[in-house]
Scaffold this motif. Structure first.
Motif, PDB file in Angstrom:
ATOM      1  N   UNK A  22       6.062  -7.020  -1.776  1.00  0.00           N
ATOM      2  CA  UNK A  22       5.240  -5.875  -1.364  1.00  0.00           C
ATOM      3  C   UNK A  22       3.775  -6.134  -1.683  1.00  0.00           C
ATOM      4  N   UNK A  23       3.500  -6.651  -2.869  1.00  0.00           N
ATOM      5  CA  UNK A  23       2.110  -6.939  -3.250  1.00  0.00           C
ATOM      6  C   UNK A  23       1.500  -8.004  -2.344  1.00  0.00           C
ATOM      7  N   UNK A  24       2.292  -9.006  -1.992  1.00  0.00           N
ATOM      8  CA  UNK A  24       1.802 -10.049  -1.086  1.00  0.00           C
ATOM      9  C   UNK A  24       1.427  -9.452   0.264  1.00  0.00           C
ATOM     10  N   UNK A  76       9.453   4.465  -4.441  1.00  0.00           N
ATOM     11  CA  UNK A  76       9.352   4.017  -5.834  1.00  0.00           C
ATOM     12  C   UNK A  76       8.806   2.596  -5.905  1.00  0.00           C
ATOM     13  N   UNK A  77       9.221   1.744  -4.966  1.00  0.00           N
ATOM     14  CA  UNK A  77       8.736   0.367  -4.920  1.00  0.00           C
ATOM     15  C   UNK A  77       7.227   0.339  -4.674  1.00  0.00           C
ATOM     16  N   UNK A  78       6.739   1.164  -3.763  1.00  0.00           N
ATOM     17  CA  UNK A  78       5.300   1.201  -3.489  1.00  0.00           C
ATOM     18  C   UNK A  78       4.521   1.785  -4.673  1.00  0.00           C
ATOM     19  N   UNK A  79       5.064   2.805  -5.321  1.00  0.00           N
ATOM     20  CA  UNK A  79       4.382   3.349  -6.502  1.00  0.00           C
ATOM     21  C   UNK A  79       4.368   2.300  -7.611  1.00  0.00           C
ATOM     22  N   UNK A  80       5.462   1.551  -7.736  1.00  0.00           N
ATOM     23  CA  UNK A  80       5.488   0.460  -8.703  1.00  0.00           C
ATOM     24  C   UNK A  80       4.442  -0.599  -8.396  1.00  0.00           C
ATOM     25  N   UNK A  81       4.260  -0.917  -7.120  1.00  0.00           N
ATOM     26  CA  UNK A  81       3.237  -1.889  -6.714  1.00  0.00           C
ATOM     27  C   UNK A  81       1.839  -1.360  -7.032  1.00  0.00           C
ATOM     28  N   UNK A  82       1.625  -0.072  -6.801  1.00  0.00           N
ATOM     29  CA  UNK A  82       0.327   0.535  -7.139  1.00  0.00           C
ATOM     30  C   UNK A  82       0.060   0.423  -8.632  1.00  0.00           C
ATOM     31  N   UNK A  83       1.075   0.718  -9.432  1.00  0.00           N
ATOM     32  CA  UNK A  83       0.925   0.615 -10.882  1.00  0.00           C
ATOM     33  C   UNK A  83       0.651  -0.824 -11.298  1.00  0.00           C
ATOM     34  N   UNK A 131      -4.934   0.769  -5.871  1.00  0.00           N
ATOM     35  CA  UNK A 131      -3.753   1.459  -6.391  1.00  0.00           C
ATOM     36  C   UNK A 131      -3.652   2.876  -5.839  1.00  0.00           C
ATOM     37  N   UNK A 132      -4.765   3.575  -5.793  1.00  0.00           N
ATOM     38  CA  UNK A 132      -4.750   4.959  -5.320  1.00  0.00           C
ATOM     39  C   UNK A 132      -4.631   5.031  -3.801  1.00  0.00           C
ATOM     40  N   UNK A 151      -1.211  10.642  -8.495  1.00  0.00           N
ATOM     41  CA  UNK A 151      -2.615  10.248  -8.628  1.00  0.00           C
ATOM     42  C   UNK A 151      -3.207  10.805  -9.912  1.00  0.00           C
ATOM     43  N   UNK A 152      -2.924  12.068 -10.205  1.00  0.00           N
ATOM     44  CA  UNK A 152      -3.447  12.686 -11.412  1.00  0.00           C
ATOM     45  C   UNK A 152      -2.881  12.016 -12.664  1.00  0.00           C
ATOM     46  N   UNK A 153      -1.568  11.810 -12.688  1.00  0.00           N
ATOM     47  CA  UNK A 153      -0.937  11.218 -13.867  1.00  0.00           C
ATOM     48  C   UNK A 153      -1.418   9.785 -14.093  1.00  0.00           C
TER      49      UNK A 153
END
Length: 304
Positions: A22-24, A76-83, A131-132, A151-153
């Motif tokens: 996903x990051x790639x 969840x995978x995309x949120x993990x990539x953002x993190x 990330x955002x 985004x807030x957290x």
């Protein structure tokens, strides 16, 4: 290695591969809608700072906590990539000469060594911003209110009262060693805040109850403490080849750690206690929490 450990490590590697893919894709050459151009050297530096292996523990926690509570796997995978973009930005900046001054990260030259200081700063800036973008993008299939909550957290976990503030305290600790409370607070901010967010984020992705969100947040706090304590132990006991980065630097700089204050035996006993407490928090989920309990054990017992 028993079959349980082997199964867990296979799952960790499998999820790391998914995150890497996903990051790639996110760091591809093609511009997104609203972008003008992606400068080649900047993009190469971002890739160097992100696509370099690693356990992808933080995305793994997002994915597993979301799965525990029935969340959308792809989201969840995309949120993990953002993190992971936030985490990698922090490493790129922390490695700079004005910060921790490291030349090696995950066994490779750090971004400012492979490129230059200015490019490393811009790569970190771009990763943090991206990330955002990833959270807000339409490709992240979540209701708008959950995206806002994430985004807030993440902002609170990464910013002045979280990771960035923890790095400021860490730099100050080189001039005046903090007491035990100060060390604990610094570590909860610099290292623990993103791990705590990872566990809470999975619950948010799943649209979980306030009680579940709080329970997973507390779980994240426990394993965040364990992660840093294990890191401090490894800084004393592991070598550079094993860790893929310089070791022994905290002691050389006179930085206080809980291991230095209390000793190795205390640290090992405390790690065992934190794993027990983290596991007990997940008892309401019974066997569904097995992977997360194994993750807590992995964090405490890791060798690199």
């Amino acid at each position: 290695m028993d079959s349980t450990t082997s199964s867990f490590e296979h799952r960790l590697r499998d999820n790391a591969g998914k995150v890497e893919a996903v990051l790639s894709g996110l760091l591809a050459d093609a511009c997104l809608n609203g972008e003008i151009v992606r400068p080649t050297r900047l993009l190469e530096a971002m890739r160097h700072g992100v696509l370099n292996g690693g356990k992808r523990l933080r995305p793994f926690l997002v994915m597993e906590t979301a799965a525990l509570l029935g969340g959308n796997d792809d989201a969840a995978l995309r949120i993990g990539a953002a993190l992971e973009c936030v985490h990698c930005y922090s490493l790129v900046h922390d490695d700079l000469p004005a910060m921790d001054d490291d030349d090696l990260r995950r066994g490779q030259p750090t971004v400012h060594v492979a490129f230059d200081y200015a490019t490393a700063i811009l790569a970190g800036d771009s990763l943090l911003t991206y990330a955002f973008d990833i959270i807000a993008a339409p490709e992240t299939d979540l209701p708008a209110e959950r995206k806002i909550e994430l985004v807030l957290a993440l902002s609170r976990a990464a910013g002045i009262g979280g990771m960035a503030g923890g790095q400021a305290l860490d730099l100050a600790a080189e001039k005046e060693a903090p007491d035990e409370h100060g060390i604990t607070m610094l570590q909860a901010m610099k290292t623990g805040a993103l791990i705590r967010f990872a566990c809470e984020a999975g619950a948010i992705v799943a649209g979980a109850s306030a009680e579940d969100c709080q329970r997973l947040r507390l779980f994240g706090e426990k394993i965040g403490l364990a992660f840093q304590l294990a890191d401090d132990l490894l800084d004393l006991t592991a070598d550079t080849a094993t860790m893929g980065k310089a070791t022994g630097k905290d002691a050389a700089r006179g930085k206080g750690t809980l291991v230095a204050l209390h000793g190795q035996a205390w640290a090992e006993a405390t790690l065992a206690r934190l794993v027990t407490e983290a596991s007990e928090l997940l008892s309401p989920y019974r066997e569904k929490a097995t992977i997360l309990i194994e993750t807590a054990q992995f964090v405490a017992n890791r060798k690199s």
